[in-house]
Design a protein around this motif. Structure first.
Motif, PDB file in Angstrom:
ATOM      1  N   ARG A  22      57.378  43.824  17.794  1.00  0.00           N
ATOM      2  CA  ARG A  22      57.564  42.470  17.266  1.00  0.00           C
ATOM      3  C   ARG A  22      58.223  42.436  15.880  1.00  0.00           C
ATOM      4  O   ARG A  22      59.177  41.666  15.694  1.00  0.00           O
ATOM      5  CB  ARG A  22      56.226  41.710  17.245  1.00  0.00           C
ATOM      6  N   ALA A  47      55.679  32.848  13.057  1.00  0.00           N
ATOM      7  CA  ALA A  47      55.389  33.853  14.083  1.00  0.00           C
ATOM      8  C   ALA A  47      53.950  34.344  13.975  1.00  0.00           C
ATOM      9  O   ALA A  47      53.517  35.137  14.810  1.00  0.00           O
ATOM     10  CB  ALA A  47      56.347  35.033  13.963  1.00  0.00           C
ATOM     11  N   ASP A  83      57.934  33.234  19.593  1.00  0.00           N
ATOM     12  CA  ASP A  83      57.970  33.699  18.207  1.00  0.00           C
ATOM     13  C   ASP A  83      59.398  33.686  17.683  1.00  0.00           C
ATOM     14  O   ASP A  83      59.657  33.289  16.542  1.00  0.00           O
ATOM     15  CB  ASP A  83      57.416  35.134  18.117  1.00  0.00           C
ATOM     16  N   ARG A 119      57.801  37.688  26.351  1.00  0.00           N
ATOM     17  CA  ARG A 119      56.628  37.820  25.479  1.00  0.00           C
ATOM     18  C   ARG A 119      56.918  37.275  24.074  1.00  0.00           C
ATOM     19  O   ARG A 119      56.054  36.658  23.458  1.00  0.00           O
ATOM     20  CB  ARG A 119      56.238  39.290  25.388  1.00  0.00           C
ATOM     21  N   TYR A 120      58.118  37.487  23.592  1.00  0.00           N
ATOM     22  CA  TYR A 120      58.398  37.126  22.199  1.00  0.00           C
ATOM     23  C   TYR A 120      59.374  35.956  22.032  1.00  0.00           C
ATOM     24  O   TYR A 120      59.850  35.714  20.930  1.00  0.00           O
ATOM     25  CB  TYR A 120      58.918  38.354  21.448  1.00  0.00           C
ATOM     26  N   MET A 128      61.662  40.539  15.294  1.00  0.00           N
ATOM     27  CA  MET A 128      61.710  39.347  14.442  1.00  0.00           C
ATOM     28  C   MET A 128      62.670  39.540  13.254  1.00  0.00           C
ATOM     29  O   MET A 128      63.273  38.593  12.785  1.00  0.00           O
ATOM     30  CB  MET A 128      60.309  38.994  13.939  1.00  0.00           C
ATOM     31  N   THR A 170      51.002  48.461  21.849  1.00  0.00           N
ATOM     32  CA  THR A 170      52.181  49.196  21.391  1.00  0.00           C
ATOM     33  C   THR A 170      52.625  50.199  22.445  1.00  0.00           C
ATOM     34  O   THR A 170      53.821  50.379  22.694  1.00  0.00           O
ATOM     35  CB  THR A 170      51.877  49.919  20.060  1.00  0.00           C
ATOM     36  N   GLU A 204      52.556  43.582   9.819  1.00  0.00           N
ATOM     37  CA  GLU A 204      53.764  43.348  10.621  1.00  0.00           C
ATOM     38  C   GLU A 204      54.879  42.773   9.759  1.00  0.00           C
ATOM     39  O   GLU A 204      56.042  43.151   9.883  1.00  0.00           O
ATOM     40  CB  GLU A 204      53.449  42.362  11.752  1.00  0.00           C
ATOM     41  N   MET A 219      52.624  36.450  12.072  1.00  0.00           N
ATOM     42  CA  MET A 219      52.554  37.906  11.967  1.00  0.00           C
ATOM     43  C   MET A 219      51.578  38.300  10.864  1.00  0.00           C
ATOM     44  O   MET A 219      51.446  37.606   9.851  1.00  0.00           O
ATOM     45  CB  MET A 219      53.951  38.476  11.688  1.00  0.00           C
ATOM     46  N   GLU A 246      54.396  48.366  25.117  1.00  0.00           N
ATOM     47  CA  GLU A 246      55.726  47.933  24.695  1.00  0.00           C
ATOM     48  C   GLU A 246      56.693  49.113  24.591  1.00  0.00           C
ATOM     49  O   GLU A 246      57.875  48.975  24.888  1.00  0.00           O
ATOM     50  CB  GLU A 246      55.617  47.196  23.364  1.00  0.00           C
TER      51      GLU A 246
END
Lengths: 190, 304
Positions: free
Chosen positions: A73, A146, A33, A29-30, A77, A5, A152, A148, A8
């Motif tokens: 994330r 994803a 997802d 990175r995402y 998302m 975190t 999340e 998660m 990020e």
């Protein structure tokens, strides 16, 4: 704050300051997802690709509203899911007009066990998910597509962590009902 | 990360499906997305600017803008104060210099004043690092061919060679380029432009331009450019000078480069012709024209 975190948050801060490489790192990175979540929502990898990219643009423009220190994330998302929901409406109007020509990066690889898992094919499963309402699709997309965590997913859905499990349970029940309606003869497998 | 241990067949099917949704080239996808991000950012900035003007008293805004323009024009007429005013206004990308008016190989294709009312004396030149060179020495309508393609600043051949030491010139029947440009996006980009003529048709989007040859020090990986192809554009892999390249035709396209620092740079050119793109010896080459693939490939042999 976890190391991830913290890293990020640094990337977000740099991106806010105009560092495209930092935002590119988050996109990279995402991206998987995002495409997976968007595929679950739209039912099409072609639409998912567009929706995911548009969502990254919108997220970039909304960086100033991102709460420092929050995990990236779930925030991303949620934007992806909303964009995919919006793109569903427009793509449904477009899909009969022209064959899509820009499914360039996103694919659904064939399954070695096609049709064997739960007795449904990829197409049947995607269609059944696509017929659910957005709340059901979202929780399935976040949890399965994803991968998660419940925490999340709760952040992405803006609900209590304890609510995620019950919401997912109801969504899965409705998904089973959709599949049973499609293939009543094979319903026993599910 | 796996957060589920699926136990029922439907959960297994969902997990299996999710794992098979994939991106074939994450780097290219990321680069394509960043191109859209930059476009979105630029659009948002334009909207904000428009919104500010619209939300203000438009007459007051125009009056202030006109006053500023008059002051700037007057001050710019004095050579020594040009640099100072550029710094004072903090105009990004604006560099004001004296002398070294870029030469061109074709009469009438010299650098010209664009939107400025600035009318300097002597050989003073105002140039933008991202736009065309402007000079008060040439008439307003003597536009260098290709100026509207945002290829950068018009330069002399000597400057082009200094920009890109590995620069290759085209020894063809079309003669020397009608205009030459250099740009920092990507760093070291040199563009040669030839006017449209018989046997060298213009592009629907730039009817006066018949051929553009671009070179820049690149990463050598031209595959990234595929990411920004518009729907309707077609790209075929080809071998050029023994290296992998692409032939692009179909719909108008733009290209995003990977420059020598491995940074993605979106091409601002909106071109509607065919393109041959390849990298050799650390330089990425791009030939844009309405020529056929065979004709374009034949030109490659004439690059010296």
């Amino acid at each position: 704050m976890s190391d991830e975190t913290h890293e990020e948050t640094t990337l977000v801060e740099r991106a806010r300051g105009g560092d495209d490489d930092a935002y590119g790192a988050l996109v990279k990175r995402y991206s998987r997802d995002a495409v997976r979540v968007a595929t679950a929502i739209t039912g099409s990898v072609g639409d998912a690709e567009d929706a995911a990219q548009t969502a990254f643009v919108k997220a970039y423009l909304a960086l100033d509203r991102f709460r420092a220190g929050a995990p990236v994330r779930p925030w991303l998302m949620r934007i992806v899911a909303n964009e995919a929901k919006n793109s569903r409406r427009s793509s449904q109007r477009r899909e009969r007009l022209a064959e899509r020509s820009h499914e360039r990066y996103c694919v659904i690889a064939p399954s070695a066990e096609e049709g064997a898992i739960a007795g449904v094919t990829t197409t049947e499963l995607l269609r059944a998910v696509a017929r659910l309402d957005h709340r059901d699709r979202s929780v399935i997309a976040f949890r399965f597509f994803a991968e998660m965590s419940e925490a999340e997913t709760a952040l992405a859905l803006d609900c209590a962590t304890g609510t995620v499990k019950s919401r997912l349970s109801r969504a899965m029940a409705r998904l089973r009902a959709e599949l049973d309606a499609d293939l009543p003869a094979a319903g026993g497998a599910r | 990360m796996t957060v589920h241990s699926p136990i029922d067949p439907l959960e297994s099917a969902l997990a299996d499906l999710a794992s098979r949704v994939d991106i074939t080239d994450v780097d290219a996808f990321t680069a394509a997305t960043m191109v859209k991000v930059r476009r979105g950012r630029d659009d948002a900035r334009r909207r904000r600017t428009f919104s500010v003007v619209r939300g203000s008293n438009a007459r007051q805004v125009l009056a202030v803008a006109a006053a500023i323009l008059l002051v700037v024009t007057a001050v710019l007429a004095v050579p020594r104060s040009r640099d100072a005013i550029a710094d004072l206004l903090g105009i990004d990308g604006l560099r004001i210099r004296s002398g070294d008016v870029p030469a061109t190989s074709s009469p009438g294709s010299s650098a010209v004043t664009s939107s400025s009312t600035f009318s300097p004396t002597g050989s003073s030149t105002v140039s933008s690092t991202t736009g065309p060179t402007v000079s008060g020495a040439a008439p307003f309508d003597a536009a260098a061919v290709g100026r509207d393609l945002a290829l950068g600043s018009e330069v002399s051949l000597a400057t082009a060679r200094a920009t890109l030491p590995a620069l290759r010139e085209l020894d063809s029947a079309y003669g020397p380029p009608d205009a030459m440009y250099r740009s920092d996006r990507p760093a070291g980009l040199v563009s040669f432009v030839w006017r449209a003529r018989q046997g060298l048709a213009g592009s629907p989007t730039a009817p006066t331009v018949g051929l553009v040859v671009q070179q820049y020090p690149g990463s050598g990986d031209v595959s990234y450019f595929l990411k920004t192809l518009s729907p309707g554009s077609r790209a075929r892999e080809v071998t050029v000078e023994g290296k992998k390249g692409y032939w692009v035709d179909g719909a108008p396209h733009s290209i995003a480069y990977v420059d020598a620092r491995n940074a993605f740079v979106e091409d601002t050119v909106r071109w509607a012709s065919n393109a041959l793109v390849w990298a050799a010896n650390g330089v990425t080459h791009r030939i844009e024209s309405s020529l056929t693939q065979d004709e374009a490939v034949a030109l490659v042999a004439l690059l010296k």
